[in-house]
Motif scaffolding. Structure first.
Motif, PDB file in Angstrom:
ATOM      1  N   MET A  45      52.562  68.751  26.515  1.00 24.39           N
ATOM      2  CA  MET A  45      51.875  67.465  26.533  1.00 24.39           C
ATOM      3  C   MET A  45      50.916  67.312  27.705  1.00 24.39           C
ATOM      4  SD  MET A  45      52.596  65.925  23.813  1.00 24.39           S
ATOM      5  CE  MET A  45      51.710  64.440  24.266  1.00 24.39           C
ATOM      6  N   ALA A  46      51.122  68.076  28.782  1.00 20.80           N
ATOM      7  CA  ALA A  46      50.200  67.998  29.924  1.00 20.80           C
ATOM      8  C   ALA A  46      48.806  68.474  29.527  1.00 20.80           C
ATOM      9  CB  ALA A  46      50.733  68.832  31.083  1.00 20.80           C
ATOM     10  N   ARG A  47      48.727  69.300  28.484  1.00 23.23           N
ATOM     11  CA  ARG A  47      47.433  69.817  28.023  1.00 23.23           C
ATOM     12  C   ARG A  47      46.828  68.976  26.911  1.00 23.23           C
ATOM     13  NH1 ARG A  47      48.982  75.385  26.064  1.00 23.23           N
ATOM     14  NH2 ARG A  47      46.878  75.259  25.190  1.00 23.23           N
ATOM     15  N   VAL A  48      47.609  68.076  26.347  1.00 28.49           N
ATOM     16  CA  VAL A  48      47.115  67.226  25.260  1.00 28.49           C
ATOM     17  C   VAL A  48      46.354  66.045  25.853  1.00 28.49           C
ATOM     18  CG1 VAL A  48      47.766  65.733  23.333  1.00 28.49           C
ATOM     19  CG2 VAL A  48      49.022  67.870  23.744  1.00 28.49           C
ATOM     20  N   LYS A  49      45.140  65.846  25.382  1.00 30.06           N
ATOM     21  CA  LYS A  49      44.322  64.744  25.884  1.00 30.06           C
ATOM     22  C   LYS A  49      44.462  63.571  24.929  1.00 30.06           C
ATOM     23  CE  LYS A  49      40.078  63.792  28.296  1.00 30.06           C
ATOM     24  NZ  LYS A  49      38.927  64.365  28.976  1.00 30.06           N
ATOM     25  N   MET A  50      45.344  62.629  25.291  1.00 26.95           N
ATOM     26  CA  MET A  50      45.624  61.498  24.414  1.00 26.95           C
ATOM     27  C   MET A  50      44.448  60.526  24.321  1.00 26.95           C
ATOM     28  SD  MET A  50      48.636  61.963  23.116  1.00 26.95           S
ATOM     29  CE  MET A  50      49.073  60.331  22.480  1.00 26.95           C
ATOM     30  N   ASN A  51      43.602  60.500  25.347  1.00 24.72           N
ATOM     31  CA  ASN A  51      42.449  59.582  25.312  1.00 24.72           C
ATOM     32  C   ASN A  51      41.151  60.330  25.024  1.00 24.72           C
ATOM     33  OD1 ASN A  51      42.337  60.918  27.755  1.00 24.72           O
ATOM     34  ND2 ASN A  51      41.482  59.177  28.876  1.00 24.72           N
ATOM     35  N   ALA A  52      41.245  61.424  24.256  1.00 20.08           N
ATOM     36  CA  ALA A  52      40.057  62.214  23.907  1.00 20.08           C
ATOM     37  C   ALA A  52      39.020  61.342  23.206  1.00 20.08           C
ATOM     38  CB  ALA A  52      40.454  63.379  23.010  1.00 20.08           C
ATOM     39  N   LYS A  53      37.756  61.566  23.573  1.00 21.13           N
ATOM     40  CA  LYS A  53      36.674  60.765  22.983  1.00 21.13           C
ATOM     41  C   LYS A  53      35.565  61.615  22.375  1.00 21.13           C
ATOM     42  CE  LYS A  53      37.340  56.674  25.885  1.00 21.13           C
ATOM     43  NZ  LYS A  53      38.637  57.101  26.427  1.00 21.13           N
TER      44      LYS A  53
END
Length: 248
Positions: A45-53
């Motif tokens: 999850m540290a590599r997952v960008k939850m606020n990706a735009k």
């Protein structure tokens, strides 16, 4: 029949402690990654960008999801090129499938979504679609014309300045949106250019090594031909020098 959009969003927001308002927002890939993390507990999850735009960030999230599917032998194709376009139907179908998978495989253990994200921001754009004119811009661009159905103030010392002020604010908002969009496109261009450049270097090195041994590789030649091919309007000008770093 799968759950409705309302039911899916309620389940998603409750499980992940987020505030999604549209199924389309799942096209960023972050939510899908964390749903699978709630099942398996080993998604990085540290590599997952939850606020990706930006689309290149969405693609990076989906690559993580693909790796999770592969490592856990989940036999479900992920049509990344469709999902990252953030269309409702494509993401609704995938979210319905992933909800069924979760229902079958989630062990009922507690899941602290916020702790797993380590407090990473989850703000997602309200609309992840191609840029559209800002609200009101279609009616206020004609500065001198009254708005259809609108009311014109008949009293007050600022009555004459309201509409021009609205126009300026709308144009400024559009400019900010376009600047952000352009920045994302430039990053996406650089991301793919870097990959193509790496491929070019590998192919060139392999061909040079084979040539030194008096050999050849038709497949490598075909790949190189594709890399160097041009289309009408993109030809290198005659007599023009091409910088080695500007191959494409």
């Amino acid at each position: 029949m799968g759950e409705s959009r309302t039911e899916l969003l309620a389940w998603l927001n409750d499980l992940l402690q987020v505030n999604y308002t549209k199924v389309e927002q799942c096209g960023t890939g972050g939510a899908y990654c964390q749903i699978m993390d709630s099942v398996f507990g080993d998604v990085p999850m540290a590599r997952v960008k939850m606020n990706a735009k930006h689309e290149y960030e969405f693609i990076a999230n989906f690559k993580i999801l693909q790796n999770v599917f592969r490592s856990h032998k989940v036999e479900k194709p992920i049509v990344v090129e469709k999902l990252v376009k953030c269309k409702m139907q494509d993401n609704l179908e995938f979210l319905q499938w992933i909800k069924r998978f979760w229902d079958t495989n989630y062990g009922g253990q507690g899941y602290d979504a916020v702790a797993r994200r380590r407090g990473a921001p989850t703000d997602t754009p309200a609309t992840i679609a191609p840029l559209a004119p800002s609200r009101g811009s279609s009616t206020t661009l004609h500065t001198g014309a009254p708005r259809a159905g609108g009311r014109t103030p008949i009293s007050g010392h600022r009555a004459g300045s309201t509409q021009p002020n609205e126009l300026v604010q709308n144009l400024q908002a559009q400019l900010r949106e376009m600047s952000t969009h352009l920045e994302g496109l430039e990053k996406e261009r650089d991301f793919y250019f870097s990959k193509l450049r790496d491929i070019e270097i590998l192919v060139q090195g392999q061909l040079e090594a084979l040539e030194a041994e008096g050999k050849d590789d038709p497949l490598m030649r075909d790949i190189q031909k594709i890399l160097y091919s041009t289309e009408e309007g993109f030809e290198v000008p005659e007599g023009g020098a091409v910088d080695e770093e500007e191959t494409f």
